[in-house]
Design a protein around this motif. Structure first.
Motif, short mmCIF file in Angstrom:
data_model
loop_
_atom_site.label_atom_id
_atom_site.label_comp_id
_atom_site.label_asym_id
_atom_site.label_seq_id
_atom_site.Cartn_x
_atom_site.Cartn_y
_atom_site.Cartn_z
N TRP A 202 12.10 -4.10 11.12
CA TRP A 202 13.27 -3.23 11.19
C TRP A 202 12.91 -1.82 11.63
N GLU A 203 11.67 -1.42 11.38
CA GLU A 203 11.22 -0.12 11.90
C GLU A 203 11.16 -0.15 13.43
N ILE A 204 10.68 -1.25 14.00
CA ILE A 204 10.67 -1.39 15.46
C ILE A 204 12.09 -1.47 16.00
N GLN A 205 12.95 -2.24 15.31
CA GLN A 205 14.35 -2.34 15.72
C GLN A 205 15.03 -0.99 15.71
N ALA A 206 14.80 -0.22 14.66
CA ALA A 206 15.40 1.11 14.54
C ALA A 206 14.90 2.04 15.65
N TYR A 207 13.65 1.89 16.02
CA TYR A 207 13.07 2.72 17.08
C TYR A 207 13.83 2.52 18.39
N TYR A 208 14.14 1.29 18.72
CA TYR A 208 14.86 1.02 19.96
C TYR A 208 16.32 1.47 19.88
N LEU A 209 16.98 1.16 18.79
CA LEU A 209 18.38 1.53 18.68
C LEU A 209 18.55 3.05 18.61
N ALA A 210 17.66 3.72 17.92
CA ALA A 210 17.76 5.18 17.82
C ALA A 210 17.58 5.85 19.18
N GLN A 211 16.69 5.31 20.02
CA GLN A 211 16.55 5.86 21.38
C GLN A 211 17.86 5.77 22.14
N ALA A 212 18.51 4.62 22.05
CA ALA A 212 19.78 4.44 22.75
C ALA A 212 20.83 5.40 22.22
N LEU A 213 20.91 5.55 20.90
CA LEU A 213 21.92 6.43 20.31
C LEU A 213 21.65 7.89 20.69
N MET A 214 20.39 8.25 20.81
CA MET A 214 20.05 9.59 21.27
C MET A 214 20.56 9.80 22.70
N ASN A 215 20.35 8.80 23.55
CA ASN A 215 20.83 8.92 24.94
C ASN A 215 22.34 9.03 25.00
N TYR A 216 23.04 8.21 24.23
CA TYR A 216 24.51 8.29 24.23
C TYR A 216 24.97 9.66 23.74
N THR A 217 24.27 10.17 22.74
CA THR A 217 24.63 11.48 22.19
C THR A 217 24.43 12.59 23.23
N LEU A 218 23.29 12.55 23.92
CA LEU A 218 23.00 13.60 24.90
C LEU A 218 23.95 13.54 26.09
N ILE A 219 24.42 12.35 26.44
CA ILE A 219 25.28 12.21 27.61
C ILE A 219 26.76 12.42 27.27
N LEU A 220 27.21 11.86 26.14
CA LEU A 220 28.64 11.83 25.84
C LEU A 220 29.07 12.75 24.69
N SER A 221 28.14 13.14 23.82
CA SER A 221 28.48 13.92 22.64
C SER A 221 29.66 13.34 21.87
N PRO A 222 29.63 12.05 21.53
CA PRO A 222 30.74 11.48 20.78
C PRO A 222 30.80 12.07 19.37
#
Length: 285
Positions: A202-222
């Protein structure tokens, strides 16, 4: 009466509601061939006098109204549904306004209006299950351009302890290729629900999902990010994702409190069908 379809790769959920979005009847139909599936869809909706309909469909789909294939399911890995004029067949059967978007855009709309992002004007909804798909609503409208978001196929850095090549047939090690349910099963030889006590998984899973959420945040600021789907029923994942997100962001962007920013769906498994009903209501407005 409003009609709605949450068209998934495994099942179609069809529902009818009044204008207050109170569901009066619903049915779940296995997704087989277009002919078999739509015959059962028609059989359900033919019982009702419909004013409008909303469809949130698995994809990729064509959402460009200027396109000759608007309303089609296009390059889906579900071979029988490739290049299917889904919306056209629905319009031929029912001469009513029909809203059309992706299943995850519909889920985002449902969560914004009635769920975990209620009172906000923007959100991202990501489903992590058989595949990974994401939708966004910005200023109250589903986000679309020449096409629709494909958030599950963003590229992510490999975890230092992970040598898995990924399962996406297009990109191998994109987010879906590394962090979907089938990716977990192929990497570890067991389904996600059987891996609950294996912290490193789950630490590896979180690493991948957190990267994606960071990208969405930087692009869209939801204003809120909502994580649904079968894999996210592992509630212990949420604090791991928030921790990793915070570590990756390094304070560059001030986000809302992460316990309120990265959350589970307020509507549970009803986000998609609720959003599709809202699409129908919006067609009347």
């Amino acid at each position: 009466m409003l009609g709605a379809i949450e068209a998934g790769g495994t099942k179609f959920v069809c529902a009818v509601s009044n204008r207050s979005l109170e569901i009066q009847d619903r049915v779940s139909i296995p997704t087989t061939t277009p002919e078999e599936t739509l015959e059962k869809v028609f059989s359900f909706f033919d019982q009702y006098e419909l004013e409008a309909m909303g469809i949130g469909s698995f994809g990729p789909i064509d959402v460009n109204k200027a396109s000759s294939t608007y309303g089609y399911i296009t390059t889906t890995p579900k071979t029988a549904w490739k290049n299917t004029d889904f919306l056209g067949q629905m319009k031929n059967r029912y001469n009513i306004p029909i809203g059309w978007t992706t299943d995850v855009n519909a889920a985002a709309l449902g969560e914004l209006e009635k769920g975990a992002a209620k009172g906000k004007s923007s959100c991202v909804y990501l489903t992590v299950g058989t595949g990974i798909g994401g939708g966004a609503v910005v200023n109250g409208e589903p986000l679309e351009g020449f096409g629709h978001p494909e958030m599950g196929h963003v590229l992510v850095r490999m975890h230092p302890d992970d040598d898995f090549e990924g399962i996406c047939p297009y990109h191998k090690n994109c987010l879906e290729g590394l962090a979907s349910g089938p990716a977990l099963e192929k990497r570890y030889g067991e389904k996600a629900q059987n891996l609950t006590n294996k912290q490193n998984v789950w630490e590896i899973q979180a690493y991948y999902l957190a990267q994606a959420l960071m990208n969405y945040t930087l692009i869209l600021s939801p204003e809120r990010i909502i994580l649904g789907g079968g894999v996210m029923k592992q509630q212990h994942l949420f604090p791991l994702i928030r921790k990793e997100f915070n570590s990756l962001m390094k304070g560059y962007v001030n986000t809302p409190d992460l316990d309120e920013y990265i959350v589970s769906p307020g509507l549970g498994d009803d986000a998609g069908i609720t959003g599709s009903l809202i699409l129908a209501l919006n067609e009347l407005d």
